[in-house]
Design a protein around this motif. Structure first.
Motif, PDB file in Angstrom:
ATOM      1  N   SER A 253       0.846  -1.199   0.000  1.00  0.00           N
ATOM      2  CA  SER A 253       0.000   0.000   0.000  1.00  0.00           C
ATOM      3  C   SER A 253       0.877   1.243   0.000  1.00  0.00           C
ATOM      4  O   SER A 253       1.682   1.415   0.912  1.00  0.00           O
ATOM      5  N   PRO A 254       0.737   2.093  -1.015  1.00  0.00           N
ATOM      6  CA  PRO A 254       1.525   3.330  -1.030  1.00  0.00           C
ATOM      7  C   PRO A 254       1.175   4.207   0.170  1.00  0.00           C
ATOM      8  O   PRO A 254       0.026   4.190   0.621  1.00  0.00           O
ATOM      9  N   GLN A 255       2.176   4.929   0.700  1.00  0.00           N
ATOM     10  CA  GLN A 255       1.890   5.866   1.791  1.00  0.00           C
ATOM     11  C   GLN A 255       1.001   7.001   1.272  1.00  0.00           C
ATOM     12  O   GLN A 255       1.032   7.306   0.084  1.00  0.00           O
ATOM     13  N   LYS A 256       0.297   7.617   2.205  1.00  0.00           N
ATOM     14  CA  LYS A 256      -0.531   8.781   1.836  1.00  0.00           C
ATOM     15  C   LYS A 256       0.373   9.842   1.208  1.00  0.00           C
ATOM     16  O   LYS A 256       1.507  10.023   1.619  1.00  0.00           O
ATOM     17  N   ASN A 257      -0.149  10.562   0.243  1.00  0.00           N
ATOM     18  CA  ASN A 257       0.566  11.641  -0.453  1.00  0.00           C
ATOM     19  C   ASN A 257       1.744  11.165  -1.301  1.00  0.00           C
ATOM     20  O   ASN A 257       2.494  11.975  -1.811  1.00  0.00           O
ATOM     21  N   GLN A 258       1.935   9.873  -1.390  1.00  0.00           N
ATOM     22  CA  GLN A 258       3.010   9.369  -2.254  1.00  0.00           C
ATOM     23  C   GLN A 258       2.413   8.944  -3.585  1.00  0.00           C
ATOM     24  O   GLN A 258       1.422   8.209  -3.621  1.00  0.00           O
ATOM     25  N   ARG A 259       3.042   9.437  -4.659  1.00  0.00           N
ATOM     26  CA  ARG A 259       2.589   8.985  -5.984  1.00  0.00           C
ATOM     27  C   ARG A 259       3.501   7.843  -6.434  1.00  0.00           C
ATOM     28  O   ARG A 259       4.651   8.049  -6.781  1.00  0.00           O
ATOM     29  N   VAL A 260       2.961   6.636  -6.392  1.00  0.00           N
ATOM     30  CA  VAL A 260       3.771   5.459  -6.714  1.00  0.00           C
ATOM     31  C   VAL A 260       3.282   4.851  -8.024  1.00  0.00           C
ATOM     32  O   VAL A 260       2.077   4.725  -8.251  1.00  0.00           O
ATOM     33  N   GLY A 261       4.238   4.509  -8.891  1.00  0.00           N
ATOM     34  CA  GLY A 261       3.899   3.856 -10.153  1.00  0.00           C
ATOM     35  C   GLY A 261       4.162   2.363 -10.062  1.00  0.00           C
ATOM     36  O   GLY A 261       4.950   1.909  -9.239  1.00  0.00           O
ATOM     37  N   LEU A 262       3.497   1.589 -10.911  1.00  0.00           N
ATOM     38  CA  LEU A 262       3.668   0.131 -10.904  1.00  0.00           C
ATOM     39  C   LEU A 262       3.949  -0.381 -12.313  1.00  0.00           C
ATOM     40  O   LEU A 262       3.258  -0.008 -13.263  1.00  0.00           O
ATOM     41  N   ILE A 263       4.956  -1.231 -12.417  1.00  0.00           N
ATOM     42  CA  ILE A 263       5.124  -2.003 -13.650  1.00  0.00           C
ATOM     43  C   ILE A 263       4.730  -3.431 -13.307  1.00  0.00           C
ATOM     44  O   ILE A 263       5.370  -4.072 -12.472  1.00  0.00           O
ATOM     45  N   ALA A 264       3.669  -3.887 -13.939  1.00  0.00           N
ATOM     46  CA  ALA A 264       3.108  -5.186 -13.581  1.00  0.00           C
ATOM     47  C   ALA A 264       3.284  -6.169 -14.734  1.00  0.00           C
ATOM     48  O   ALA A 264       3.453  -5.786 -15.886  1.00  0.00           O
ATOM     49  N   TRP A 265       3.258  -7.414 -14.413  1.00  0.00           N
ATOM     50  CA  TRP A 265       3.362  -8.497 -15.411  1.00  0.00           C
ATOM     51  C   TRP A 265       2.181  -8.408 -16.367  1.00  0.00           C
ATOM     52  O   TRP A 265       2.342  -8.346 -17.575  1.00  0.00           O
ATOM     53  N   GLY A 266       0.970  -8.351 -15.815  1.00  0.00           N
ATOM     54  CA  GLY A 266      -0.233  -8.268 -16.648  1.00  0.00           C
ATOM     55  C   GLY A 266      -1.309  -7.511 -15.884  1.00  0.00           C
ATOM     56  O   GLY A 266      -0.999  -6.837 -14.904  1.00  0.00           O
ATOM     57  N   PRO A 267      -2.550  -7.598 -16.319  1.00  0.00           N
ATOM     58  CA  PRO A 267      -3.619  -6.897 -15.632  1.00  0.00           C
ATOM     59  C   PRO A 267      -3.830  -7.449 -14.209  1.00  0.00           C
ATOM     60  O   PRO A 267      -3.651  -8.645 -14.000  1.00  0.00           O
ATOM     61  N   SER A 268      -4.157  -6.574 -13.265  1.00  0.00           N
ATOM     62  CA  SER A 268      -4.510  -7.066 -11.934  1.00  0.00           C
ATOM     63  C   SER A 268      -5.480  -6.097 -11.272  1.00  0.00           C
ATOM     64  O   SER A 268      -5.563  -4.930 -11.651  1.00  0.00           O
ATOM     65  N   GLU A 269      -6.177  -6.604 -10.263  1.00  0.00           N
ATOM     66  CA  GLU A 269      -7.170  -5.752  -9.599  1.00  0.00           C
ATOM     67  C   GLU A 269      -6.521  -4.744  -8.655  1.00  0.00           C
ATOM     68  O   GLU A 269      -7.183  -3.889  -8.097  1.00  0.00           O
ATOM     69  N   TRP A 270      -5.197  -4.818  -8.447  1.00  0.00           N
ATOM     70  CA  TRP A 270      -4.514  -3.920  -7.494  1.00  0.00           C
ATOM     71  C   TRP A 270      -4.053  -2.624  -8.151  1.00  0.00           C
ATOM     72  O   TRP A 270      -3.540  -1.738  -7.508  1.00  0.00           O
ATOM     73  N   GLU A 271      -4.287  -2.548  -9.451  1.00  0.00           N
ATOM     74  CA  GLU A 271      -3.784  -1.395 -10.192  1.00  0.00           C
ATOM     75  C   GLU A 271      -4.265  -0.060  -9.627  1.00  0.00           C
ATOM     76  O   GLU A 271      -3.558   0.931  -9.633  1.00  0.00           O
ATOM     77  N   LYS A 272      -5.492  -0.048  -9.089  1.00  0.00           N
ATOM     78  CA  LYS A 272      -6.078   1.242  -8.688  1.00  0.00           C
ATOM     79  C   LYS A 272      -5.372   1.872  -7.483  1.00  0.00           C
ATOM     80  O   LYS A 272      -5.541   3.048  -7.205  1.00  0.00           O
ATOM     81  N   LYS A 273      -4.538   1.084  -6.792  1.00  0.00           N
ATOM     82  CA  LYS A 273      -3.774   1.653  -5.669  1.00  0.00           C
ATOM     83  C   LYS A 273      -2.634   2.557  -6.144  1.00  0.00           C
ATOM     84  O   LYS A 273      -2.031   3.271  -5.360  1.00  0.00           O
ATOM     85  N   PHE A 274      -2.322   2.492  -7.433  1.00  0.00           N
ATOM     86  CA  PHE A 274      -1.128   3.185  -7.934  1.00  0.00           C
ATOM     87  C   PHE A 274      -1.489   4.397  -8.790  1.00  0.00           C
ATOM     88  O   PHE A 274      -2.549   4.427  -9.420  1.00  0.00           O
ATOM     89  N   ALA A 275      -0.580   5.373  -8.809  1.00  0.00           N
ATOM     90  CA  ALA A 275      -0.849   6.617  -9.541  1.00  0.00           C
ATOM     91  C   ALA A 275      -0.755   6.401 -11.049  1.00  0.00           C
ATOM     92  O   ALA A 275      -1.414   7.075 -11.830  1.00  0.00           O
ATOM     93  N   ALA A 276       0.099   5.459 -11.470  1.00  0.00           N
ATOM     94  CA  ALA A 276       0.228   5.153 -12.895  1.00  0.00           C
ATOM     95  C   ALA A 276       0.701   3.706 -13.013  1.00  0.00           C
ATOM     96  O   ALA A 276       1.492   3.243 -12.201  1.00  0.00           O
ATOM     97  N   VAL A 277       0.191   3.016 -14.022  1.00  0.00           N
ATOM     98  CA  VAL A 277       0.502   1.584 -14.155  1.00  0.00           C
ATOM     99  C   VAL A 277       0.849   1.263 -15.607  1.00  0.00           C
ATOM    100  O   VAL A 277       0.259   1.831 -16.535  1.00  0.00           O
ATOM    101  N   ARG A 278       1.826   0.406 -15.810  1.00  0.00           N
ATOM    102  CA  ARG A 278       2.067  -0.175 -17.129  1.00  0.00           C
ATOM    103  C   ARG A 278       2.087  -1.688 -16.993  1.00  0.00           C
ATOM    104  O   ARG A 278       2.651  -2.220 -16.040  1.00  0.00           O
ATOM    105  N   ARG A 279       1.482  -2.356 -17.976  1.00  0.00           N
ATOM    106  CA  ARG A 279       1.504  -3.829 -17.981  1.00  0.00           C
ATOM    107  C   ARG A 279       2.550  -4.295 -18.992  1.00  0.00           C
ATOM    108  O   ARG A 279       2.518  -3.871 -20.143  1.00  0.00           O
ATOM    109  N   LEU A 280       3.418  -5.202 -18.566  1.00  0.00           N
ATOM    110  CA  LEU A 280       4.462  -5.677 -19.471  1.00  0.00           C
ATOM    111  C   LEU A 280       3.892  -6.542 -20.587  1.00  0.00           C
ATOM    112  O   LEU A 280       4.372  -6.511 -21.713  1.00  0.00           O
TER     113      LEU A 280
END
Ligand code: TXA
Ligand code: MG
Length: 326
Positions: A253-280
């Motif tokens: 879980s990203p800390q409050k006020n932190q903008r964290v990006g995610l590079i993920a293997w594929g689609p996942s339901e956790w994407e919405k926790k992140f400020a920006a996401v890319r799927r490999l």
């Protein structure tokens, strides 16, 4: 996969050369990889503008994804489609190309956007050359597309100078080897970079410092006093945003006020926790993931993030990650 070797040159029947090159061109157009003779060593070629085809080169060679490839041009006119010529050094670059192309001479220049990130391992520069070998030249001209081609050996082994060496290294890993006999030079091309009229020799080769010194001041780029191949230099692409590996996006879980990006293997339901996401890879395909990694890193690096997280289960990409994490 069965590896077939086809002879390119027959003194009596010129037809066999045509058949061999036609076969190579057909495979390359389809996004396959083919071992081809150059005047230096045998190369393992793929369409340089097709990231999935280029990913197959890295796989077949077991080559670390952070080691960029040389792009072989079909003609002089294509130089500026692939690379940018900085105003200060433009005349010098064109003079060097006039003098040493086609031939065993590679220039590292700022890259244009069309060159996929996997070719340059995320670097802003691309290595370009034009091969003088008649078979290679015929194939790349006919294809009218640049070919990415490293030496056709497994990573860390000696470069192949005959088709048999290629077979010893890559049997079962590639569909076709074009055999044109032993290569002329037997060592890899000279690699240079140019900065404000100064020529940095990154790798020594058939074109010597003495030949180059007629064109500008020469420097050897060294590591611990030794001239070394650029793949070993600490000049790999690294994102500016701090990068972390996490095992599991679900538990994070990203800390409050932190903008964290995610590079993920594929689609996942956790994407919405992140400020920006890319799927490999949408289809969970390793080759597609490898082809996309540097592009995803760059894209997220350009977004204003505090942190970048990479989920961690891509065993095959660990070498890359190890380097990026320093
Ligand atoms: O003679 C040759 O150059 C042969 C034939 C097949 O053309 N190719 C060859 O490729 O030797 P390879 O991949 O074995 O070696 C290319 C070297 C690597 O050390 C790589 O790190 C470096 O060139 N290189 C490629 N792009 C670069 C870049 N943008 N900046 C710095 N070094 C680069
Ligand atoms: Mg090599």
């Amino acid at each position: 996969m069965r590896t077939v070797t086809v002879a390119a040159i027959s003194d009596r029947r010129r037809r066999s050369q045509t058949a061999a090159t036609a076969r190579a061109i057909e495979l390359l157009r389809k996004g396959e990889i083919v071992a081809l003779p150059t005047e230096t060593v045998y190369g393992l070629a793929a369409d340089a503008l097709n990231p999935i085809a280029v990913a197959k080169i890295f796989e077949a060679k077991d080559r670390p994804r952070f080691d960029p490839l040389i792009v072989h041009l079909p003609n002089r006119d294509s130089l500026e489609k692939i690379a940018q010529l900085p105003v200060n050094d433009r005349q010098l670059i064109l003079k060097l190309a006039d003098e040493f192309w086609s031939g065993p001479f590679t220039m590292v220049l700022p890259k244009r956007e069309v060159v996929p990130e996997i070719v340059t391992a995320g670097l802003e520069t691309v290595a370009v050359r034009m091969s003088r070998h008649p078979v290679f030249a015929e194939i790349v001209r006919e294809l009218d597309q640049p070919l990415a081609a490293p030496s056709a050996n497994r990573f860390g082994r000696v470069s192949p100078t005959t088709a048999q060496h290629v077979l010893d290294e890559l049997d079962g890993r590639i569909p076709l080897i074009i055999d044109a006999g032993p290569t002329e030079h037997g060592i890899e091309s000279t690699i240079i970079a140019i900065h404000d009229g100064k020529i940095d020799i990154l790798r020594r080769g058939p074109i010597t410092a003495e030949q180059l010194s007629e064109f500008g001041k020469i420097d050897f780029v060294t590591l611990k006093g030794k001239v070394c191949s650029p793949g070993q230099l600490p000049s790999h692409y690294a994102p500016k945003t701090p990068l972390r590996l996490i095992d599991n996006a679900e538990l994070f879980s990203p800390q409050k006020n932190q903008r964290v990006g995610l590079i993920a293997w594929g689609p996942s339901e956790w994407e919405k926790k992140f400020a920006a996401v890319r799927r490999l890879s949408e289809n969970q395909d390793l080759r597609e993931a490898a082809a996309n990694l540097f592009r995803c890193l760059r894209e997220l690096d350009a977004v204003d993030l505090d942190n970048l997280h990479l989920t961690h289960f891509l065993r095959e990409l660990h070498e890359v990650l190890g380097v990026l994490l320093g």
